[in-house]
Design an enzyme around this catalytic site. Sequence first.
Site, mmCIF file in Angstrom:
data_model
loop_
_atom_site.group_PDB
_atom_site.id
_atom_site.type_symbol
_atom_site.label_atom_id
_atom_site.label_comp_id
_atom_site.label_asym_id
_atom_site.label_seq_id
_atom_site.Cartn_x
_atom_site.Cartn_y
_atom_site.Cartn_z
ATOM 1 N N ARG A 37 3.631 1.275 -4.432
ATOM 2 C CA ARG A 37 3.743 1.753 -3.070
ATOM 3 C C ARG A 37 4.439 0.529 -2.244
ATOM 4 O O ARG A 37 4.521 -0.725 -2.726
ATOM 5 C CB ARG A 37 2.470 1.939 -2.223
ATOM 6 C CG ARG A 37 1.328 0.871 -2.225
ATOM 7 C CD ARG A 37 1.395 0.037 -1.027
ATOM 8 N NE ARG A 37 0.562 -1.160 -0.870
ATOM 9 C CZ ARG A 37 1.148 -2.400 -1.173
ATOM 10 N NH1 ARG A 37 2.278 -2.486 -1.314
ATOM 11 N NH2 ARG A 37 0.231 -3.369 -1.187
ATOM 12 N N HIS A 44 -3.073 -5.594 6.642
ATOM 13 C CA HIS A 44 -4.612 -5.946 6.669
ATOM 14 C C HIS A 44 -5.113 -5.197 7.947
ATOM 15 O O HIS A 44 -6.349 -5.739 8.306
ATOM 16 C CB HIS A 44 -4.565 -7.337 7.022
ATOM 17 C CG HIS A 44 -3.899 -8.291 5.846
ATOM 18 N ND1 HIS A 44 -4.701 -8.874 5.193
ATOM 19 C CD2 HIS A 44 -2.810 -8.304 5.198
ATOM 20 C CE1 HIS A 44 -4.201 -9.626 4.366
ATOM 21 N NE2 HIS A 44 -3.018 -9.085 4.269
ATOM 22 N N ASP A 46 -6.112 -2.006 7.201
ATOM 23 C CA ASP A 46 -7.090 -1.088 6.337
ATOM 24 C C ASP A 46 -8.639 -1.473 6.260
ATOM 25 O O ASP A 46 -9.518 -0.782 6.687
ATOM 26 C CB ASP A 46 -6.493 -0.716 4.934
ATOM 27 C CG ASP A 46 -6.130 -1.876 4.076
ATOM 28 O OD1 ASP A 46 -6.541 -2.918 4.212
ATOM 29 O OD2 ASP A 46 -5.980 -1.660 2.799
ATOM 30 N N GLY A 137 3.968 -7.505 -4.607
ATOM 31 C CA GLY A 137 3.393 -6.979 -3.127
ATOM 32 C C GLY A 137 3.739 -5.347 -3.513
ATOM 33 O O GLY A 137 3.739 -4.779 -2.188
ATOM 34 N N SER A 139 1.910 -3.377 -5.336
ATOM 35 C CA SER A 139 0.616 -2.818 -5.755
ATOM 36 C C SER A 139 0.624 -2.316 -7.231
ATOM 37 O O SER A 139 0.007 -1.183 -7.308
ATOM 38 C CB SER A 139 0.243 -1.659 -4.895
ATOM 39 O OG SER A 139 -1.001 -1.593 -4.648
ATOM 40 N N SER A 140 1.422 -2.962 -8.104
ATOM 41 C CA SER A 140 1.165 -2.729 -9.567
ATOM 42 C C SER A 140 -0.511 -2.821 -9.911
ATOM 43 O O SER A 140 -0.568 -1.905 -10.900
ATOM 44 C CB SER A 140 2.006 -3.524 -10.188
ATOM 45 O OG SER A 140 1.601 -5.028 -10.142
ATOM 46 N N ASP A 188 -3.880 0.949 -0.683
ATOM 47 C CA ASP A 188 -2.855 1.225 -1.978
ATOM 48 C C ASP A 188 -3.492 2.144 -2.699
ATOM 49 O O ASP A 188 -2.656 3.111 -3.057
ATOM 50 C CB ASP A 188 -3.429 -0.127 -2.791
ATOM 51 C CG ASP A 188 -2.745 -1.292 -1.797
ATOM 52 O OD1 ASP A 188 -2.217 -1.155 -0.661
ATOM 53 O OD2 ASP A 188 -2.969 -2.337 -2.319
ATOM 54 N N LYS A 232 -3.137 -11.377 -6.411
ATOM 55 C CA LYS A 232 -3.890 -11.253 -5.457
ATOM 56 C C LYS A 232 -5.474 -11.329 -5.883
ATOM 57 O O LYS A 232 -6.377 -11.673 -5.354
ATOM 58 C CB LYS A 232 -4.029 -9.783 -4.925
ATOM 59 C CG LYS A 232 -3.769 -9.631 -3.301
ATOM 60 C CD LYS A 232 -4.136 -8.156 -2.906
ATOM 61 C CE LYS A 232 -3.681 -7.524 -3.772
ATOM 62 N NZ LYS A 232 -4.210 -6.040 -4.053
HETATM 63 C C1 GLA Z 1 -3.272 -5.667 -0.355
HETATM 64 C C2 GLA Z 1 -4.551 -4.866 -0.262
HETATM 65 C C3 GLA Z 1 -4.838 -3.723 0.637
HETATM 66 C C4 GLA Z 1 -4.070 -4.217 2.238
HETATM 67 C C5 GLA Z 1 -2.921 -5.124 2.031
HETATM 68 C C6 GLA Z 1 -2.257 -5.804 3.287
HETATM 69 O O1 GLA Z 1 -2.270 -4.724 -0.649
HETATM 70 O O2 GLA Z 1 -4.828 -4.249 -1.587
HETATM 71 O O3 GLA Z 1 -5.823 -3.112 0.862
HETATM 72 O O4 GLA Z 1 -5.095 -4.779 2.740
HETATM 73 O O5 GLA Z 1 -2.941 -5.943 0.942
HETATM 74 O O6 GLA Z 1 -2.084 -4.613 4.392
#
Ligand code: GLA
Length: 459
Positions: A37, A44, A46, A137, A139-140, A188, A232
Amino acid sequence: MNGDVNETMSSIQLLRDRFCKTYAYAGVPEVCRAPGRVNLIGEHTDYNGLPVLPMALRQSVRIAFAPKKNRLIQVRNANPRYADATFQNGPDIPPSPPGDWTNYCKAAVQGLNVHFGVRSYPGMDLLVDADLPAAAGLSSSSAMVVASSLAYLRAIGKTLEKDISRLELAALLASAEHYVGTRGGGMDQAVIINGKAGYACKIDFFPVRTEHVPLLDDHVIVVCDSTVRVEKSGDALHAYNAGPRLSRLATALLEQTAKAEFDDGVQLERIGDLYFGPLCLTHLEVTELCERTFVKPGMILQEAATRLQCTTESIRERWIGDLPEPSEGFPLQARVRHLRTEFRRVEEARDALQAGDPAAVGALMDESHRSCAGDYFISSPELDVLTQAARNAGAVGARLTGAGFGGATVNLVPTTEKDTFIERITASYYRRYLDFNGNVPVFIAEAGDGAGYLPSSAG
Ligand code: GLA
């Protein structure tokens, strides 16, 4: 079936063949996919119970899989960078060291075991393949969690949309992913599961709700990888977790003001409860409440303890753990300002997309980047240079996307300008600033469908 339209049949067939060879499997393995995504705006927010506006990508994690009779789960990756792993399914699956890729699979299995009260702990064989860069960044990692969950649903005999809805699965996996140590929100998983080709997805939380928002006809979304890697659940874990931890402290302080000003019984779990909880405050009311709560930029721990009538130790225990205290105090005033202004920007960006107004969307993206950098402290020198270079190269809006600290940026570019944009950003950021000579990691992001199973006839 959902989400498979963009897969090339031959790559899926190759994955199936490879699975059969790897596991000496005589049948036809199933394949599922979960896209990456890119977040257009709403960073930040969510985990604070405030909305986001991401879109699912066409690039995805795919898993060929087959259930097994014993309790062993074997995970192999077509990319040799990721080591083979085998683990025993059971009531309490021990995590591998932080940053290990198999933790994302374990997180899904453990989460579904708890949700469905699974006692049989079935095994499965998995072969993972992806055309999504890791730690960029995009979201893999959550795509891996979601794809693993689809495979495991089959192993436990459950059907998506019958035994569990897409929104329920998204909420379940958002908490299940805390297994890896990162206290992420639900953006995500929600967009990966509920994305729709051609649309962005405005997502609200607690409970998760999604609204599909059309993208602009005459503009493209260009993703530029800064090349600074962010794991992360590895090195960036503490930097990321500072967000949720400080938000919890800020919420406690806001709750105290709200109790004094409105009603002694008010309870806030997160900052979003100011808007959506029992108080239902307006933007202006929340702004004023925040200004009265955070009168100075920094809040030292001792002052927070005095206000909350507790000890500094109990603040650490309950909310912020071992976060180092800056000499000028924790910057709660700025952090909360980011959250409330970013909330407004998400709503305005949704409206501007619906109205087909690229200039407004672009201005909100620029403002969001400034707020992420100056008020939430999640940018980096590279991300600041890259977003400015993008604006100079013709983007109408540019911002970091995802957790921050590195990874990618998202840029809104007029379709007619896309080639010039890519040439210019290649020259200014990649060649000149980074002195990078390889293929530039830039692509035009197309909004893809959410996660799903691929038909067995695919190939
Ligand atoms: C990461 C987290 C999400 C969100 C973003 C920042 O992707 O997995 O839940 O907090 O950072 O928006």
